[in-house]
Design an enzyme around this catalytic site. Structure first.
Site, PDB file in Angstrom:
ATOM      1  CE1 TYR A 156      -4.179   1.415  -0.239  1.00  0.00           C
ATOM      2  CE2 TYR A 156      -3.590   2.653   1.727  1.00  0.00           C
ATOM      3  CZ  TYR A 156      -4.440   2.427   0.660  1.00  0.00           C
ATOM      4  OH  TYR A 156      -5.537   3.215   0.499  1.00  0.00           O
ATOM      5  CE  LYS A 163      -6.964   6.443   0.704  1.00  0.00           C
ATOM      6  NZ  LYS A 163      -7.996   7.283   0.054  1.00  0.00           N
TER       7      LYS A 163
HETATM    8  P1  NAP Z   1     -12.461   4.059  -8.036  1.00  0.00           P
HETATM    9  O1  NAP Z   1     -13.790   3.564  -8.432  1.00  0.00           O
HETATM   10  O2  NAP Z   1     -11.337   3.832  -8.998  1.00  0.00           O
HETATM   11  O3  NAP Z   1     -12.573   5.603  -7.642  1.00  0.00           O
HETATM   12  C1  NAP Z   1     -11.455   6.456  -7.560  1.00  0.00           C
HETATM   13  C2  NAP Z   1     -11.897   7.768  -8.147  1.00  0.00           C
HETATM   14  O4  NAP Z   1     -10.862   8.765  -7.989  1.00  0.00           O
HETATM   15  C3  NAP Z   1     -12.181   7.663  -9.654  1.00  0.00           C
HETATM   16  O5  NAP Z   1     -13.441   8.205  -9.956  1.00  0.00           O
HETATM   17  C4  NAP Z   1     -11.065   8.521 -10.250  1.00  0.00           C
HETATM   18  O6  NAP Z   1     -11.390   9.098 -11.487  1.00  0.00           O
HETATM   19  C5  NAP Z   1     -10.919   9.556  -9.169  1.00  0.00           C
HETATM   20  N1  NAP Z   1      -9.738  10.380  -9.373  1.00  0.00           N
HETATM   21  C6  NAP Z   1      -8.438   9.989  -9.474  1.00  0.00           C
HETATM   22  N2  NAP Z   1      -7.666  11.052  -9.761  1.00  0.00           N
HETATM   23  C7  NAP Z   1      -8.490  12.133  -9.825  1.00  0.00           C
HETATM   24  C8  NAP Z   1      -8.311  13.507 -10.120  1.00  0.00           C
HETATM   25  N3  NAP Z   1      -7.088  14.018 -10.392  1.00  0.00           N
HETATM   26  N4  NAP Z   1      -9.371  14.334 -10.103  1.00  0.00           N
HETATM   27  C9  NAP Z   1     -10.601  13.856  -9.862  1.00  0.00           C
HETATM   28  N5  NAP Z   1     -10.861  12.558  -9.611  1.00  0.00           N
HETATM   29  C10 NAP Z   1      -9.813  11.706  -9.599  1.00  0.00           C
HETATM   30  O7  NAP Z   1     -11.964   3.353  -6.689  1.00  0.00           O
HETATM   31  P2  NAP Z   1     -12.588   3.306  -5.210  1.00  0.00           P
HETATM   32  O8  NAP Z   1     -11.988   2.104  -4.588  1.00  0.00           O
HETATM   33  O9  NAP Z   1     -14.063   3.470  -5.248  1.00  0.00           O
HETATM   34  O10 NAP Z   1     -11.895   4.565  -4.516  1.00  0.00           O
HETATM   35  C11 NAP Z   1     -12.620   5.594  -3.862  1.00  0.00           C
HETATM   36  C12 NAP Z   1     -11.947   5.977  -2.556  1.00  0.00           C
HETATM   37  O11 NAP Z   1     -12.065   4.891  -1.641  1.00  0.00           O
HETATM   38  C13 NAP Z   1     -10.448   6.250  -2.670  1.00  0.00           C
HETATM   39  O12 NAP Z   1     -10.106   7.314  -1.816  1.00  0.00           O
HETATM   40  C14 NAP Z   1      -9.833   4.957  -2.168  1.00  0.00           C
HETATM   41  O13 NAP Z   1      -8.518   5.123  -1.686  1.00  0.00           O
HETATM   42  C15 NAP Z   1     -10.805   4.657  -1.047  1.00  0.00           C
HETATM   43  N6  NAP Z   1     -10.777   3.293  -0.524  1.00  0.00           N
HETATM   44  C16 NAP Z   1     -10.914   2.227  -1.359  1.00  0.00           C
HETATM   45  C17 NAP Z   1     -10.878   0.949  -0.828  1.00  0.00           C
HETATM   46  C18 NAP Z   1     -11.031  -0.260  -1.733  1.00  0.00           C
HETATM   47  O14 NAP Z   1     -10.643  -1.367  -1.319  1.00  0.00           O
HETATM   48  N7  NAP Z   1     -11.578  -0.118  -2.924  1.00  0.00           N
HETATM   49  C19 NAP Z   1     -10.725   0.735   0.556  1.00  0.00           C
HETATM   50  C20 NAP Z   1     -10.599   1.852   1.378  1.00  0.00           C
HETATM   51  C21 NAP Z   1     -10.622   3.131   0.842  1.00  0.00           C
HETATM   52  P3  NAP Z   1     -10.771   8.420 -12.835  1.00  0.00           P
HETATM   53  O15 NAP Z   1     -11.324   7.030 -12.891  1.00  0.00           O
HETATM   54  O16 NAP Z   1     -11.225   9.341 -13.895  1.00  0.00           O
HETATM   55  O17 NAP Z   1      -9.263   8.421 -12.664  1.00  0.00           O
END
Ligand code: NAP
Length: 257
Positions: A156, A163
Protein backbone atom coordinates in the site's frame (compact mmCIF):
# COMPACT_ATOMS: atom_id res chain seq x y z
CA UNK A 1 -36.15 3.85 1.51
CA UNK A 2 -35.77 6.41 4.31
CA UNK A 3 -35.89 10.18 4.55
CA UNK A 4 -32.60 10.86 6.35
CA UNK A 5 -31.32 13.10 3.54
CA UNK A 6 -34.62 14.51 2.28
CA UNK A 7 -34.15 18.09 1.11
CA UNK A 8 -30.34 17.82 1.24
CA UNK A 9 -28.09 18.46 -1.73
CA UNK A 10 -24.99 16.28 -1.72
CA UNK A 11 -21.96 16.53 -4.01
CA UNK A 12 -20.42 13.16 -4.89
CA UNK A 13 -16.83 13.18 -6.19
CA UNK A 14 -15.18 9.99 -7.48
CA UNK A 15 -17.61 7.80 -9.40
CA UNK A 16 -15.58 5.99 -12.08
CA UNK A 17 -18.10 3.20 -12.70
CA UNK A 18 -20.78 1.12 -10.98
CA UNK A 19 -18.15 -0.63 -8.81
CA UNK A 20 -16.88 2.64 -7.32
CA UNK A 21 -17.41 3.13 -3.60
CA UNK A 22 -18.77 6.57 -4.50
CA UNK A 23 -21.51 4.90 -6.55
CA UNK A 24 -22.50 2.71 -3.57
CA UNK A 25 -22.70 5.91 -1.52
CA UNK A 26 -24.72 7.65 -4.24
CA UNK A 27 -27.28 4.82 -4.31
CA UNK A 28 -27.63 4.91 -0.52
CA UNK A 29 -28.02 8.71 -0.61
CA UNK A 30 -30.71 8.45 -3.30
CA UNK A 31 -32.60 5.91 -1.19
CA UNK A 32 -32.40 8.41 1.67
CA UNK A 33 -34.04 11.12 -0.46
CA UNK A 34 -30.99 13.28 -1.33
CA UNK A 35 -30.58 15.48 -4.41
CA UNK A 36 -27.24 14.56 -5.95
CA UNK A 37 -24.57 16.43 -7.87
CA UNK A 38 -21.64 14.49 -9.38
CA UNK A 39 -18.18 15.38 -10.61
CA UNK A 40 -16.09 13.54 -13.17
CA UNK A 41 -12.37 13.90 -13.74
CA UNK A 42 -12.34 13.87 -17.53
CA UNK A 43 -14.25 12.90 -20.64
CA UNK A 44 -13.31 9.20 -20.16
CA UNK A 45 -15.62 8.92 -17.18
CA UNK A 46 -18.31 11.30 -18.35
CA UNK A 47 -20.05 8.70 -20.51
CA UNK A 48 -19.97 6.12 -17.64
CA UNK A 49 -21.53 8.66 -15.33
CA UNK A 50 -24.12 9.73 -17.92
CA UNK A 51 -25.21 6.09 -18.35
CA UNK A 52 -25.34 5.45 -14.59
CA UNK A 53 -27.40 8.55 -13.90
CA UNK A 54 -29.57 8.53 -17.04
CA UNK A 55 -32.77 7.55 -15.19
CA UNK A 56 -32.25 9.82 -12.19
CA UNK A 57 -34.24 13.06 -11.94
CA UNK A 58 -32.57 16.47 -11.35
CA UNK A 59 -28.95 15.30 -11.57
CA UNK A 60 -26.09 17.64 -12.49
CA UNK A 61 -22.62 16.58 -13.65
CA UNK A 62 -19.62 18.93 -13.45
CA UNK A 63 -16.03 18.40 -14.55
CA UNK A 64 -13.38 18.55 -11.81
CA UNK A 65 -9.83 17.27 -12.00
CA UNK A 66 -8.66 17.89 -8.43
CA UNK A 67 -5.07 18.53 -9.52
CA UNK A 68 -6.35 21.73 -11.22
CA UNK A 69 -7.07 24.64 -8.85
CA UNK A 70 -9.14 26.32 -11.54
CA UNK A 71 -11.38 23.24 -11.90
CA UNK A 72 -12.12 23.34 -8.16
CA UNK A 73 -12.81 27.08 -8.25
CA UNK A 74 -15.09 26.71 -11.30
CA UNK A 75 -16.88 23.72 -9.75
CA UNK A 76 -18.01 25.59 -6.65
CA UNK A 77 -18.69 28.79 -8.59
CA UNK A 78 -21.02 26.87 -10.93
CA UNK A 79 -22.67 24.90 -8.12
CA UNK A 80 -23.18 28.20 -6.26
CA UNK A 81 -24.93 29.66 -9.30
CA UNK A 82 -27.02 26.57 -9.97
CA UNK A 83 -27.91 25.47 -6.42
CA UNK A 84 -26.94 28.20 -3.97
CA UNK A 85 -26.50 25.90 -1.00
CA UNK A 86 -25.10 22.40 -0.54
CA UNK A 87 -25.32 20.23 2.57
CA UNK A 88 -22.78 17.47 2.05
CA UNK A 89 -19.71 16.38 0.10
CA UNK A 90 -18.42 12.89 -0.51
CA UNK A 91 -14.72 12.97 -1.45
CA UNK A 92 -13.97 9.49 -2.80
CA UNK A 93 -10.82 10.22 -4.77
CA UNK A 94 -7.31 8.80 -4.64
CA UNK A 95 -4.49 8.02 -7.01
CA UNK A 96 -0.94 6.66 -6.94
CA UNK A 97 1.17 5.30 -9.76
CA UNK A 98 0.83 1.51 -10.10
CA UNK A 99 4.62 1.06 -9.81
CA UNK A 100 4.57 2.76 -6.39
CA UNK A 101 2.01 0.23 -5.08
CA UNK A 102 4.36 -2.74 -4.88
CA UNK A 103 7.73 -3.62 -3.41
CA UNK A 104 9.62 -1.51 -0.89
CA UNK A 105 8.22 1.85 0.27
CA UNK A 106 11.75 3.29 0.31
CA UNK A 107 11.74 3.11 -3.49
CA UNK A 108 8.96 5.70 -3.71
CA UNK A 109 9.94 8.47 -6.15
CA UNK A 110 9.70 12.14 -5.22
CA UNK A 111 7.27 12.70 -8.07
CA UNK A 112 5.14 9.68 -7.12
CA UNK A 113 5.03 10.81 -3.50
CA UNK A 114 3.88 14.32 -4.46
CA UNK A 115 1.29 13.01 -6.90
CA UNK A 116 -0.29 10.64 -4.35
CA UNK A 117 -0.38 13.39 -1.71
CA UNK A 118 -1.78 15.95 -4.14
CA UNK A 119 -4.68 13.87 -5.46
CA UNK A 120 -5.44 11.75 -2.40
CA UNK A 121 -4.92 14.19 0.50
CA UNK A 122 -4.46 17.83 -0.53
CA UNK A 123 -7.58 17.73 -2.72
CA UNK A 124 -9.77 17.40 0.39
CA UNK A 125 -8.26 20.61 1.76
CA UNK A 126 -8.87 22.59 -1.44
CA UNK A 127 -12.37 21.17 -1.89
CA UNK A 128 -13.31 22.01 1.71
CA UNK A 129 -12.02 25.60 1.36
CA UNK A 130 -14.08 26.30 -1.76
CA UNK A 131 -17.15 24.39 -0.57
CA UNK A 132 -17.33 26.26 2.73
CA UNK A 133 -19.17 29.37 1.43
CA UNK A 134 -21.89 27.13 -0.05
CA UNK A 135 -22.50 25.27 3.24
CA UNK A 136 -24.60 28.10 4.60
CA UNK A 137 -26.79 25.82 6.72
CA UNK A 138 -23.81 23.86 8.06
CA UNK A 139 -22.80 20.62 6.40
CA UNK A 140 -21.01 17.31 6.41
CA UNK A 141 -17.84 16.53 4.49
CA UNK A 142 -16.85 12.93 4.15
CA UNK A 143 -13.77 11.21 2.74
CA UNK A 144 -12.63 7.62 2.23
CA UNK A 145 -9.55 6.11 3.80
CA UNK A 146 -7.99 2.70 4.48
CA UNK A 147 -6.29 0.88 7.38
CA UNK A 148 -2.98 1.36 5.53
CA UNK A 149 -2.98 4.88 7.02
CA UNK A 150 -2.69 3.42 10.53
CA UNK A 151 -0.55 0.35 9.87
CA UNK A 152 2.09 -0.69 7.36
CA UNK A 153 0.11 -2.77 4.85
CA UNK A 154 2.20 -4.64 2.30
CA UNK A 155 2.32 -2.85 -1.09
CA UNK A 156 0.00 0.00 0.00
CA UNK A 157 3.15 2.11 0.50
CA UNK A 158 2.84 5.71 -0.72
CA UNK A 159 -0.94 5.53 -0.60
CA UNK A 160 -0.81 4.60 3.09
CA UNK A 161 1.27 7.69 3.78
CA UNK A 162 -1.14 9.84 1.74
CA UNK A 163 -4.08 8.37 3.68
CA UNK A 164 -2.35 9.27 6.97
CA UNK A 165 -2.16 12.87 5.73
CA UNK A 166 -5.80 12.65 4.70
CA UNK A 167 -6.90 11.41 8.13
CA UNK A 168 -4.88 14.13 9.82
CA UNK A 169 -6.44 16.69 7.46
CA UNK A 170 -9.87 15.46 8.57
CA UNK A 171 -8.99 16.42 12.15
CA UNK A 172 -7.59 19.86 11.22
CA UNK A 173 -10.52 20.63 8.92
CA UNK A 174 -12.96 19.51 11.62
CA UNK A 175 -11.29 21.98 14.01
CA UNK A 176 -11.44 24.82 11.46
CA UNK A 177 -14.98 24.27 10.25
CA UNK A 178 -16.73 23.07 13.41
CA UNK A 179 -17.66 26.61 14.52
CA UNK A 180 -19.62 26.93 11.24
CA UNK A 181 -21.39 23.62 11.98
CA UNK A 182 -19.57 21.96 9.12
CA UNK A 183 -18.51 18.46 10.18
CA UNK A 184 -15.63 16.52 8.62
CA UNK A 185 -15.23 12.75 8.98
CA UNK A 186 -13.75 9.75 7.23
CA UNK A 187 -14.80 6.17 6.62
CA UNK A 188 -12.03 3.61 6.68
CA UNK A 189 -13.42 0.99 4.31
CA UNK A 190 -12.33 -2.61 4.08
CA UNK A 191 -11.02 -3.82 0.73
CA UNK A 192 -13.57 -3.68 -2.09
CA UNK A 193 -12.87 -4.75 -5.67
CA UNK A 194 -12.78 -1.46 -7.59
CA UNK A 195 -10.56 0.00 -10.31
CA UNK A 196 -8.38 1.84 -7.78
CA UNK A 197 -8.03 -1.19 -5.49
CA UNK A 198 -6.87 -3.41 -8.32
CA UNK A 199 -3.86 -1.15 -8.76
CA UNK A 200 -2.47 -2.43 -5.43
CA UNK A 201 -0.32 -5.55 -5.95
CA UNK A 202 -1.70 -8.63 -4.18
CA UNK A 203 -5.15 -7.10 -3.63
CA UNK A 204 -6.82 -10.52 -4.19
CA UNK A 205 -4.96 -12.11 -1.28
CA UNK A 206 -6.14 -9.34 1.08
CA UNK A 207 -9.75 -10.22 0.21
CA UNK A 208 -9.03 -13.88 1.01
CA UNK A 209 -7.81 -12.96 4.53
CA UNK A 210 -11.12 -11.18 5.05
CA UNK A 211 -13.17 -14.24 4.11
CA UNK A 212 -11.16 -16.48 6.43
CA UNK A 213 -10.15 -14.42 9.44
CA UNK A 214 -11.88 -11.10 10.18
CA UNK A 215 -14.73 -11.05 12.72
CA UNK A 216 -17.55 -11.00 10.15
CA UNK A 217 -15.71 -13.54 7.91
CA UNK A 218 -16.40 -11.57 4.73
CA UNK A 219 -15.48 -8.42 2.87
CA UNK A 220 -17.73 -5.36 3.04
CA UNK A 221 -19.80 -4.00 0.16
CA UNK A 222 -20.03 -0.57 -1.44
CA UNK A 223 -23.57 -0.35 -0.12
CA UNK A 224 -22.47 -0.99 3.48
CA UNK A 225 -20.05 1.90 3.14
CA UNK A 226 -22.90 3.88 1.55
CA UNK A 227 -25.21 3.29 4.50
CA UNK A 228 -22.57 4.56 6.95
CA UNK A 229 -22.03 7.53 4.65
CA UNK A 230 -25.75 8.37 4.85
CA UNK A 231 -25.48 8.32 8.64
CA UNK A 232 -22.47 10.67 8.57
CA UNK A 233 -24.15 13.00 6.08
CA UNK A 234 -27.38 13.11 8.07
CA UNK A 235 -28.70 14.79 11.20
CA UNK A 236 -28.28 11.43 13.00
CA UNK A 237 -24.51 12.03 13.31
CA UNK A 238 -24.80 15.71 14.28
CA UNK A 239 -22.51 15.26 17.32
CA UNK A 240 -19.70 13.59 15.37
CA UNK A 241 -16.77 15.37 13.72
CA UNK A 242 -13.06 14.71 13.23
CA UNK A 243 -13.87 10.99 13.42
CA UNK A 244 -12.74 7.96 11.42
CA UNK A 245 -15.30 5.14 11.30
CA UNK A 246 -14.09 1.70 10.23
CA UNK A 247 -16.49 -0.12 7.92
CA UNK A 248 -14.25 -3.13 7.53
CA UNK A 249 -16.04 -6.17 8.98
CA UNK A 250 -13.97 -5.74 12.16
CA UNK A 251 -10.47 -6.05 10.65
CA UNK A 252 -9.17 -3.00 12.56
CA UNK A 253 -9.95 -4.67 15.90
CA UNK A 254 -7.69 -7.65 15.23
CA UNK A 255 -4.00 -8.24 15.93
CA UNK A 256 -1.59 -9.56 13.31
CA UNK A 257 -3.61 -11.97 11.15
P1 NAP B 1 -12.46 4.06 -8.04
O1 NAP B 1 -13.79 3.56 -8.43
O2 NAP B 1 -11.34 3.83 -9.00
O3 NAP B 1 -12.57 5.60 -7.64
C1 NAP B 1 -11.46 6.46 -7.56
C2 NAP B 1 -11.90 7.77 -8.15
O4 NAP B 1 -10.86 8.77 -7.99
C3 NAP B 1 -12.18 7.66 -9.65
O5 NAP B 1 -13.44 8.20 -9.96
C4 NAP B 1 -11.06 8.52 -10.25
O6 NAP B 1 -11.39 9.10 -11.49
C5 NAP B 1 -10.92 9.56 -9.17
N1 NAP B 1 -9.74 10.38 -9.37
C6 NAP B 1 -8.44 9.99 -9.47
N2 NAP B 1 -7.67 11.05 -9.76
C7 NAP B 1 -8.49 12.13 -9.83
C8 NAP B 1 -8.31 13.51 -10.12
N3 NAP B 1 -7.09 14.02 -10.39
N4 NAP B 1 -9.37 14.33 -10.10
C9 NAP B 1 -10.60 13.86 -9.86
N5 NAP B 1 -10.86 12.56 -9.61
C10 NAP B 1 -9.81 11.71 -9.60
O7 NAP B 1 -11.96 3.35 -6.69
P2 NAP B 1 -12.59 3.31 -5.21
O8 NAP B 1 -11.99 2.10 -4.59
O9 NAP B 1 -14.06 3.47 -5.25
O10 NAP B 1 -11.90 4.56 -4.52
C11 NAP B 1 -12.62 5.59 -3.86
C12 NAP B 1 -11.95 5.98 -2.56
O11 NAP B 1 -12.06 4.89 -1.64
C13 NAP B 1 -10.45 6.25 -2.67
O12 NAP B 1 -10.11 7.31 -1.82
C14 NAP B 1 -9.83 4.96 -2.17
O13 NAP B 1 -8.52 5.12 -1.69
C15 NAP B 1 -10.81 4.66 -1.05
N6 NAP B 1 -10.78 3.29 -0.52
C16 NAP B 1 -10.91 2.23 -1.36
C17 NAP B 1 -10.88 0.95 -0.83
C18 NAP B 1 -11.03 -0.26 -1.73
O14 NAP B 1 -10.64 -1.37 -1.32
N7 NAP B 1 -11.58 -0.12 -2.92
C19 NAP B 1 -10.73 0.74 0.56
C20 NAP B 1 -10.60 1.85 1.38
C21 NAP B 1 -10.62 3.13 0.84
P3 NAP B 1 -10.77 8.42 -12.84
O15 NAP B 1 -11.32 7.03 -12.89
O16 NAP B 1 -11.22 9.34 -13.90
O17 NAP B 1 -9.26 8.42 -12.66
Amino acid sequence: MNTLLKGKTILIMGVANKWSIAWGIAEACLDAGANLIFTYQGERNLSNLQKLTADLPNISLYKCDVTEDQDIIDLFHNIGNDYGTIHGIVHSIAFAKKEELEGAYYNTSREGYHLAQDISAYSLVAVSRHARPLMKDGGSILTLTYIGAERAVQNYNVMGVAKSALESSVRYLAADLGPENIRVNSISAGPIKTLAAQGVKGFGSILKVYEEKVPLRRAVTQREVGDTAVFLLSHMSRGITGENIHVDAGFHAMGLL
